[in-house]
Structure formats: structure tokens, C-alpha cells
Scaffold this motif. Sequence first.
Motif, PDB file in Angstrom:
ATOM      1  N   SER A 232     -23.813-103.034  27.707  1.00  0.00           N
ATOM      2  CA  SER A 232     -23.632-102.239  26.493  1.00  0.00           C
ATOM      3  C   SER A 232     -24.645-102.611  25.425  1.00  0.00           C
ATOM      4  O   SER A 232     -25.169-101.743  24.713  1.00  0.00           O
ATOM      5  N   GLU A 233     -24.942-103.904  25.287  1.00  0.00           N
ATOM      6  CA  GLU A 233     -25.897-104.330  24.269  1.00  0.00           C
ATOM      7  C   GLU A 233     -27.311-103.899  24.608  1.00  0.00           C
ATOM      8  O   GLU A 233     -28.077-103.501  23.743  1.00  0.00           O
ATOM      9  N   MET A 234     -27.672-103.963  25.885  1.00  0.00           N
ATOM     10  CA  MET A 234     -29.016-103.542  26.292  1.00  0.00           C
ATOM     11  C   MET A 234     -29.210-102.050  26.042  1.00  0.00           C
ATOM     12  O   MET A 234     -30.285-101.605  25.649  1.00  0.00           O
ATOM     13  N   GLU A 235     -28.146-101.277  26.252  1.00  0.00           N
ATOM     14  CA  GLU A 235     -28.245 -99.834  26.051  1.00  0.00           C
ATOM     15  C   GLU A 235     -28.500 -99.499  24.585  1.00  0.00           C
ATOM     16  O   GLU A 235     -29.261 -98.586  24.260  1.00  0.00           O
ATOM     17  N   LEU A 236     -27.880-100.253  23.674  1.00  0.00           N
ATOM     18  CA  LEU A 236     -28.050-100.009  22.246  1.00  0.00           C
ATOM     19  C   LEU A 236     -29.377-100.545  21.712  1.00  0.00           C
ATOM     20  O   LEU A 236     -29.945-100.003  20.772  1.00  0.00           O
ATOM     21  N   MET A 237     -29.871-101.619  22.324  1.00  0.00           N
ATOM     22  CA  MET A 237     -31.018-102.347  21.785  1.00  0.00           C
ATOM     23  C   MET A 237     -32.359-101.869  22.324  1.00  0.00           C
ATOM     24  O   MET A 237     -33.346-101.816  21.593  1.00  0.00           O
ATOM     25  N   CYS A 238     -32.413-101.490  23.600  1.00  0.00           N
ATOM     26  CA  CYS A 238     -33.695-101.380  24.296  1.00  0.00           C
ATOM     27  C   CYS A 238     -34.205 -99.951  24.417  1.00  0.00           C
ATOM     28  O   CYS A 238     -33.433 -98.997  24.470  1.00  0.00           O
ATOM     29  N   ASP A 239     -35.533 -99.845  24.510  1.00  0.00           N
ATOM     30  CA  ASP A 239     -36.182 -98.577  24.823  1.00  0.00           C
ATOM     31  C   ASP A 239     -36.280 -98.385  26.336  1.00  0.00           C
ATOM     32  O   ASP A 239     -36.117 -97.274  26.845  1.00  0.00           O
ATOM     33  N   THR A 240     -36.573 -99.468  27.032  1.00  0.00           N
ATOM     34  CA  THR A 240     -36.724 -99.457  28.489  1.00  0.00           C
ATOM     35  C   THR A 240     -36.018-100.676  29.051  1.00  0.00           C
ATOM     36  O   THR A 240     -35.980-101.728  28.412  1.00  0.00           O
ATOM     37  N   VAL A 241     -35.460-100.527  30.250  1.00  0.00           N
ATOM     38  CA  VAL A 241     -34.767-101.639  30.897  1.00  0.00           C
ATOM     39  C   VAL A 241     -35.265-101.780  32.332  1.00  0.00           C
ATOM     40  O   VAL A 241     -35.330-100.791  33.072  1.00  0.00           O
ATOM     41  N   ALA A 242     -35.617-103.007  32.707  1.00  0.00           N
ATOM     42  CA  ALA A 242     -35.908-103.332  34.102  1.00  0.00           C
ATOM     43  C   ALA A 242     -34.680-104.042  34.668  1.00  0.00           C
ATOM     44  O   ALA A 242     -34.134-104.957  34.038  1.00  0.00           O
TER      45      ALA A 242
END
Length: 302
Positions: free
Chosen positions: A196-206
Motif C-alpha cells: 500500500s505504501e509503495m503504491e502511494l509513494m512510487c512512480d514505478t515499481v520493480a
Amino acid sequence: MQQEPVVRIQGVSKIISSRTLVSDLTLDIPPGQVFGFLGPNGAGKTTTIRMMVGLMSISKGDIFISGHSVKDEFEKAVANVGAIVENPEMYKFLSGYHNLVHFARMSPGVTKERIDEAVARVGLTARIHDRVKTYSLGMRQRLGVAQAILHRPKLLILDEPTNGLDPQGIRELRDYLRQLSREEGTTVFVSSHLLSEMELMCDTVAIIQNGKLVDVRNLRAEAEADAMAEIAFEVDDVQRAVMLVDGAVVQGQALVVRLTREQIPALNAKLVGEGIHVYGIRHVAATLEDQFLQVTGGGGIG
């Protein structure tokens, strides 16, 4: 014109004895983004970060930061890097300000004005002259970020930065990182197992699993006008509406169809012209959790 990646990880592996912690990892990190490195505990995130900053040797492959090899030009590569690996370490008997002054002596060109600017950037101005032993965990994390950005790095690397933070601390840190990326152009590479935090924080995710890169997802792609996306039209007569639109499906009281942003007004006009009342139009965006489960086959995130 596409900009050169700030980081190029090329065929990197880490092998200890007979155990492979990271396997043939190849990844480009573009400039000016908050780039997430997502995976379960034990997936190889911290091992990769340790290799990036020289805390662990690279068994195979190489990592290039701003065009410089971590293996062959280590000092030039890390000159462009600020990092917090695991927890920020501070002198607790000193004030936050004197911790930063002490650190600034190791980085040429860091002025008093830059220290004040970094402190303001992370929102610590009111408490910067208090001893670090009086700081909460969230404040220590913020001080760590201030320390890491003093020399204006092109790349800020943070390993699980939200561990132990309360919801307010997590939100504050997330806001600081996005602001840092937007206003100073810093590339932020952040690892986490928190979907959930990565979804709110990031532009791209690996996404990494068992030491291997599984997928790279652009979380902002749905904002592009020419990108196809699932659009839901909430209507009063969904059964009649689905008969009028090729490829549409019914979800509850909504008609769902894949469209570009430019095609939405035309379909809305068509439905209204056929006497169907449209109460709402919204994106049906897959959550990062949905995407993670899709690409990992349902493996746990930890």
C-alpha cells in the motif's frame, strides 16, 4: 529524447557459498522518479542495495551509477549517492544540527545554508537543536534523510524507510520523498515489502522475488491520455447498455469497457443518446496488490 538512467544494474548476482541471494538482476532506474523496489522479506532487496553502495561485493555483473562502475570507479559512483541502509545511525548525545555539521565536514562544498535548507526540506527546523536522544523514530528517519541529501546527490537510496513508523510518520516521509523528487530532481530508490505504501509513494515499481526480477510496473501509466484502461460507466439500465457496446462487460450496475481517455466522451454521448442515464464514470484501476499477485502467482509479500 529519453534520458539516461541514473542507475544501471547489469546482470548482477550475489552468491555466498552455494546460496544465490540475487540472480542475474538487470534493471534501469530513470532520473527524477520515486522508484520502488518491492518484494517479500528475504527476496534480495537489502542485498542489492548493499551491493549498490559498496557494503557488499558483487559476485557477477556490475552496477553503474551516473555512468560510473561501482566495481571499478567506486568513489566516483558513490559521490552521486545518498543512502540510508536499514536504520540511520546518529550521535544521540549531540543535537540534530551538530550531527549534520559533523557529517557535512566529510562532504566538500556543504555550506551552513545547505544544512538549513535540508533541515527545512524534511520539516525539522523546530527541533533541529534538540539532542537526538529526545527524537522519535520518525524524527530520526527525517534527520537521516536530511543527512543523506546534504551533498545534493543525484540518487537517494532508502532501505525499508517506513519500518517502525506510525501512520503519521509514514505519510510525512512519503510526502518529503515525493517533494524531493519533484523540486530537486533527486531520484529516490526505495525498498519495501509494504504494497500500500509503495503504491502511494512510487512512480514505478520493480518487483523482486527469490532474488530474481519478476516485473517492472509504471504506476502512473493510467494517467497517459493514449493508454488503454478499463472504464466503468454507472448506468440505470446496464443490460441494455451492454448490448450497445462491443467488448463491454457488466460489473454490478456498471458497464466496463477498455478505452483510451479520448474515447470516453464519445461513448458517454452514445449512451445518453440512447436514453440511458449515466450516473458516474470512473477508472477501474488494478491495485498494486492485484498486479503483484498476478505476476508472482499469488506468492506472499511477507
